[in-house]
Motif scaffolding. Sequence first.
Motif, PDB file in Angstrom:
ATOM      1  N   HIS A 164       0.851  -1.188   0.000  1.00 21.64           N
ATOM      2  CA  HIS A 164       0.000   0.000   0.000  1.00 21.64           C
ATOM      3  C   HIS A 164       0.890   1.243   0.000  1.00 21.64           C
ATOM      4  CE1 HIS A 164      -2.423  -3.158   1.979  1.00 21.64           C
ATOM      5  NE2 HIS A 164      -3.473  -2.547   1.485  1.00 21.64           N
ATOM      6  N   ILE A 165       0.391   2.314  -0.603  1.00 23.63           N
ATOM      7  CA  ILE A 165       1.133   3.583  -0.536  1.00 23.63           C
ATOM      8  C   ILE A 165       0.156   4.756  -0.514  1.00 23.63           C
ATOM      9  CG2 ILE A 165       1.382   3.971  -3.054  1.00 23.63           C
ATOM     10  CD1 ILE A 165       4.279   4.874  -2.467  1.00 23.63           C
ATOM     11  N   SER A 166       0.456   5.721   0.347  1.00 25.10           N
ATOM     12  CA  SER A 166      -0.197   7.021   0.321  1.00 25.10           C
ATOM     13  C   SER A 166      -1.718   6.934   0.159  1.00 25.10           C
ATOM     14  CB  SER A 166       0.409   7.815  -0.851  1.00 25.10           C
ATOM     15  OG  SER A 166       0.359   9.176  -0.573  1.00 25.10           O
ATOM     16  N   GLU A 167      -2.313   6.181   1.087  1.00 18.93           N
ATOM     17  CA  GLU A 167      -3.766   5.977   1.036  1.00 18.93           C
ATOM     18  C   GLU A 167      -4.480   7.091   1.798  1.00 18.93           C
ATOM     19  OE1 GLU A 167      -4.800   2.124   2.515  1.00 18.93           O
ATOM     20  OE2 GLU A 167      -6.963   2.468   2.476  1.00 18.93           O
ATOM     21  N   ASN A 168      -3.848   7.497   2.907  1.00 20.47           N
ATOM     22  CA  ASN A 168      -4.539   8.370   3.845  1.00 20.47           C
ATOM     23  C   ASN A 168      -3.533   9.411   4.357  1.00 20.47           C
ATOM     24  OD1 ASN A 168      -4.696   8.692   6.914  1.00 20.47           O
ATOM     25  ND2 ASN A 168      -6.760   7.918   6.521  1.00 20.47           N
ATOM     26  N   LYS A 169      -3.998  10.623   4.585  1.00 25.30           N
ATOM     27  CA  LYS A 169      -3.064  11.705   4.939  1.00 25.30           C
ATOM     28  C   LYS A 169      -2.354  11.449   6.275  1.00 25.30           C
ATOM     29  CE  LYS A 169      -4.909  15.375   2.076  1.00 25.30           C
ATOM     30  NZ  LYS A 169      -5.903  16.444   1.958  1.00 25.30           N
ATOM     31  N   ASN A 170      -3.083  10.881   7.252  1.00 30.59           N
ATOM     32  CA  ASN A 170      -2.441  10.578   8.544  1.00 30.59           C
ATOM     33  C   ASN A 170      -1.362   9.514   8.379  1.00 30.59           C
ATOM     34  OD1 ASN A 170      -4.048  12.367   9.919  1.00 30.59           O
ATOM     35  ND2 ASN A 170      -5.597  10.827  10.423  1.00 30.59           N
ATOM     36  N   GLU A 171      -1.623   8.586   7.477  1.00 32.39           N
ATOM     37  CA  GLU A 171      -0.652   7.531   7.205  1.00 32.39           C
ATOM     38  C   GLU A 171       0.614   8.143   6.584  1.00 32.39           C
ATOM     39  OE1 GLU A 171      -1.666   5.684   3.648  1.00 32.39           O
ATOM     40  OE2 GLU A 171      -0.208   4.063   3.765  1.00 32.39           O
ATOM     41  N   VAL A 172       0.432   9.088   5.679  1.00 29.39           N
ATOM     42  CA  VAL A 172       1.583   9.744   5.043  1.00 29.39           C
ATOM     43  C   VAL A 172       2.422  10.453   6.119  1.00 29.39           C
ATOM     44  CG1 VAL A 172       2.299  11.525   3.385  1.00 29.39           C
ATOM     45  CG2 VAL A 172       0.377  10.015   2.835  1.00 29.39           C
ATOM     46  N   GLU A 173       1.746  11.131   7.049  1.00 31.06           N
ATOM     47  CA  GLU A 173       2.431  11.804   8.162  1.00 31.06           C
ATOM     48  C   GLU A 173       3.214  10.798   9.013  1.00 31.06           C
ATOM     49  OE1 GLU A 173       3.292  14.826   9.347  1.00 31.06           O
ATOM     50  OE2 GLU A 173       2.591  15.271   7.301  1.00 31.06           O
ATOM     51  N   LEU A 174       2.546   9.678   9.294  1.00 29.35           N
ATOM     52  CA  LEU A 174       3.157   8.642  10.118  1.00 29.35           C
ATOM     53  C   LEU A 174       4.437   8.113   9.463  1.00 29.35           C
ATOM     54  CD1 LEU A 174       2.870   6.685  12.567  1.00 29.35           C
ATOM     55  CD2 LEU A 174       1.452   5.214  11.098  1.00 29.35           C
ATOM     56  N   VAL A 175       4.377   7.909   8.163  1.00 25.23           N
ATOM     57  CA  VAL A 175       5.551   7.404   7.436  1.00 25.23           C
ATOM     58  C   VAL A 175       6.703   8.420   7.534  1.00 25.23           C
ATOM     59  CG1 VAL A 175       6.443   6.779   5.144  1.00 25.23           C
ATOM     60  CG2 VAL A 175       4.230   5.885   5.920  1.00 25.23           C
ATOM     61  N   LYS A 176       6.341   9.692   7.461  1.00 24.63           N
ATOM     62  CA  LYS A 176       7.355  10.755   7.580  1.00 24.63           C
ATOM     63  C   LYS A 176       8.071  10.661   8.931  1.00 24.63           C
ATOM     64  CE  LYS A 176       5.995  14.607   4.930  1.00 24.63           C
ATOM     65  NZ  LYS A 176       5.098  15.760   4.848  1.00 24.63           N
ATOM     66  N   GLN A 177       7.269  10.435   9.995  1.00 23.47           N
ATOM     67  CA  GLN A 177       7.865  10.336  11.340  1.00 23.47           C
ATOM     68  C   GLN A 177       8.702   9.070  11.500  1.00 23.47           C
ATOM     69  OE1 GLN A 177       4.585  10.456  14.106  1.00 23.47           O
ATOM     70  NE2 GLN A 177       3.816  12.334  13.155  1.00 23.47           N
ATOM     71  N   LEU A 178       8.206   7.981  10.934  1.00 27.15           N
ATOM     72  CA  LEU A 178       8.882   6.696  11.119  1.00 27.15           C
ATOM     73  C   LEU A 178      10.166   6.573  10.288  1.00 27.15           C
ATOM     74  CD1 LEU A 178       5.766   4.318  11.011  1.00 27.15           C
ATOM     75  CD2 LEU A 178       7.158   4.827  13.026  1.00 27.15           C
ATOM     76  N   PHE A 179      10.184   7.245   9.151  1.00 22.55           N
ATOM     77  CA  PHE A 179      11.344   7.138   8.248  1.00 22.55           C
ATOM     78  C   PHE A 179      11.874   8.540   7.909  1.00 22.55           C
ATOM     79  CE2 PHE A 179       8.662   3.407   7.584  1.00 22.55           C
ATOM     80  CZ  PHE A 179       9.567   2.356   7.580  1.00 22.55           C
ATOM     81  N   PRO A 180      12.407   9.254   8.939  1.00 18.77           N
ATOM     82  CA  PRO A 180      12.834  10.645   8.690  1.00 18.77           C
ATOM     83  C   PRO A 180      13.980  10.738   7.684  1.00 18.77           C
ATOM     84  CG  PRO A 180      13.519   9.889  10.883  1.00 18.77           C
ATOM     85  CD  PRO A 180      12.629   8.829  10.328  1.00 18.77           C
ATOM     86  N   GLU A 181      14.700   9.637   7.502  1.00 20.24           N
ATOM     87  CA  GLU A 181      15.827   9.656   6.561  1.00 20.24           C
ATOM     88  C   GLU A 181      15.369   9.655   5.094  1.00 20.24           C
ATOM     89  OE1 GLU A 181      14.691   7.140   8.223  1.00 20.24           O
ATOM     90  OE2 GLU A 181      15.034   5.201   7.276  1.00 20.24           O
ATOM     91  N   CYS A 182      14.086   9.393   4.866  1.00 25.86           N
ATOM     92  CA  CYS A 182      13.586   9.310   3.485  1.00 25.86           C
ATOM     93  C   CYS A 182      12.836  10.588   3.108  1.00 25.86           C
ATOM     94  CB  CYS A 182      12.659   8.112   3.322  1.00 25.86           C
ATOM     95  SG  CYS A 182      13.551   6.549   3.474  1.00 25.86           S
ATOM     96  N   SER A 183      12.939  10.953   1.850  1.00 25.89           N
ATOM     97  CA  SER A 183      12.329  12.217   1.422  1.00 25.89           C
ATOM     98  C   SER A 183      10.830  12.081   1.162  1.00 25.89           C
ATOM     99  CB  SER A 183      13.035  12.734   0.166  1.00 25.89           C
ATOM    100  OG  SER A 183      12.933  11.766  -0.861  1.00 25.89           O
ATOM    101  N   SER A 184      10.346  10.865   1.017  1.00 20.62           N
ATOM    102  CA  SER A 184       8.908  10.683   0.755  1.00 20.62           C
ATOM    103  C   SER A 184       8.520   9.236   1.032  1.00 20.62           C
ATOM    104  CB  SER A 184       8.591  11.001  -0.709  1.00 20.62           C
ATOM    105  OG  SER A 184       9.197  10.029  -1.547  1.00 20.62           O
ATOM    106  N   TYR A 185       7.223   8.972   0.986  1.00 24.42           N
ATOM    107  CA  TYR A 185       6.698   7.617   1.182  1.00 24.42           C
ATOM    108  C   TYR A 185       7.275   6.688   0.097  1.00 24.42           C
ATOM    109  CZ  TYR A 185       2.918   4.414   2.817  1.00 24.42           C
ATOM    110  OH  TYR A 185       2.190   3.385   3.353  1.00 24.42           O
ATOM    111  N   ALA A 186       7.193   7.136  -1.148  1.00 20.87           N
ATOM    112  CA  ALA A 186       7.704   6.302  -2.253  1.00 20.87           C
ATOM    113  C   ALA A 186       9.193   6.034  -2.069  1.00 20.87           C
ATOM    114  CB  ALA A 186       7.447   6.988  -3.587  1.00 20.87           C
TER     115      ALA A 186
END
Length: 486
Positions: free
Chosen positions: A252-274
């Motif tokens: 799954h990718i970028s389904e929900n805005k809160n999920e996108v935020e969560l991914v940002k917090q969990l993977f700060p070293e990455c520039s985006s979900y993708a």
Amino acid sequence: MSKTYYIGTFIHSLTLTTLEIVEHGIICVSNGIIRSIQRMGEDYSESDSTLPPSAFLQKLGHDNNNAQQLTIRIIPKNHFLFPGLIDTHIHASQYPNLGIFGKTTLLEWLNKYTFPLEASLTDPAKAKRVYRQCVQRSLRNGTTTAAYYATQSARSTNILTDVLIDLGQRGFVGRCAMDSDLQPKWYRDESPKAAKDDTSACVGYCKEADQSGRVRGIITPRFAPSCSRDTLSNLGRLLADGEQDGLLCQTHISENKNEVELVKQLFPECSSYAHVYDVHNLLTPRTVLAHAIHLTEDEIALIKSRECGVSHCPTSNMALGSGSLWVRHLLDEGVKVGLGTDVSGGYDVNVLEAARMACLVSRGVAEGGKGERSKISVEEALWLATRGGAEVLGLGGKVGGLEVGMVWDVILVGADEVPVDQDGEEAEKMLNGVHHDHDGKQTKIGGKVDFFGWETWEEKLAKWLFSGDDRNIRAVWVGGELVCRK
Ligand SMILES: [Zn+2]
């Protein structure tokens, strides 16, 4: 070699915007492959079909000396052959929860409804009951290929593989890899090693159990927040190792805005979900990404450059209030797109429901400022449900259309006409959806959608798309084998 000739109307997508409608076609199938297609046009008369099979085919220029090995199927009037529908994203393990989502959005929904049900499928009897019902419903709705998520349990996942092999649907079976601390303790992989080993075991199980390749394993990191970095990396390695075998990956990718935020917090070293998936080598031409609603332009460019496919799941997106995908933009950018039911975020196993929702959601998107061109037409929705899905699942040129050399993954669709005599028994039977022998030859079942006989084929297709259901699907073939007949 035995041959089957299907004689009657067939319809399929030629391009995103064009359908081919052939009223008098003859399609020859042997060993589950389309060998020839003849478009008869004006030179066909109804009486031709009453000739003995060999004489009939000779008249049409077919050379067949062995009539014993010849089967002719006349497609009844007001019926048509159509490529089987392709569901690029469905969770068989969530099937009992269809329609149960309340007012939740993605992250609450997972914890409240989804994980408890999935975890309970470690009971093999329960898993088998759920999977069989789900796959049978899917087949009865005309889905000939589906990409499934099972559960975290390898044992339960392998039961789904057995069910698919038994029922004859073409499919991909994924064990959900999920080992992060965000998962409840009672429903997660013990370690990255366990996540990797169980994934390998399930892919291997499919390979052993079905050497025809009709049912295959698929690498399935549930979604980034469910997985540790080690697990994402390990699965990326498995995916690379499986390149020769055409092994696929789904997530799954970028389904929900809160999920996108969560991914940002969990993977700060990455520039985006993708980017999270990309650094772990999970973005490939064999990757299916579900939803992709809130991607940035950079992410779309990245997904395009990696040739990933997107599974558009509008029914689910509306149910969980996730958002509206701008499908036209992805298509314009050249991203492969197919449709997914996303059961049970989506409330229906019917791919046609996803197709009609794709049309409706696109109208909302157009109205919301993206403009008229964003609207998805009937032709486009049917392309997404067949050819588009095939491309996303690496089956382009094999299924999703009716062409010489393609596999006979086909559905027979009935578009029965409302009887002229509204007081007769016929009208009553159609309203009640009663099985009915017609001239001792065919079985007819009334459905929800009423055809009056004056519609053009284009209009019939539109009515079928928007109002049709499983009652219009009269037969389903996968690989030339009749797997469902009503
Ligand atoms: Zn999903």
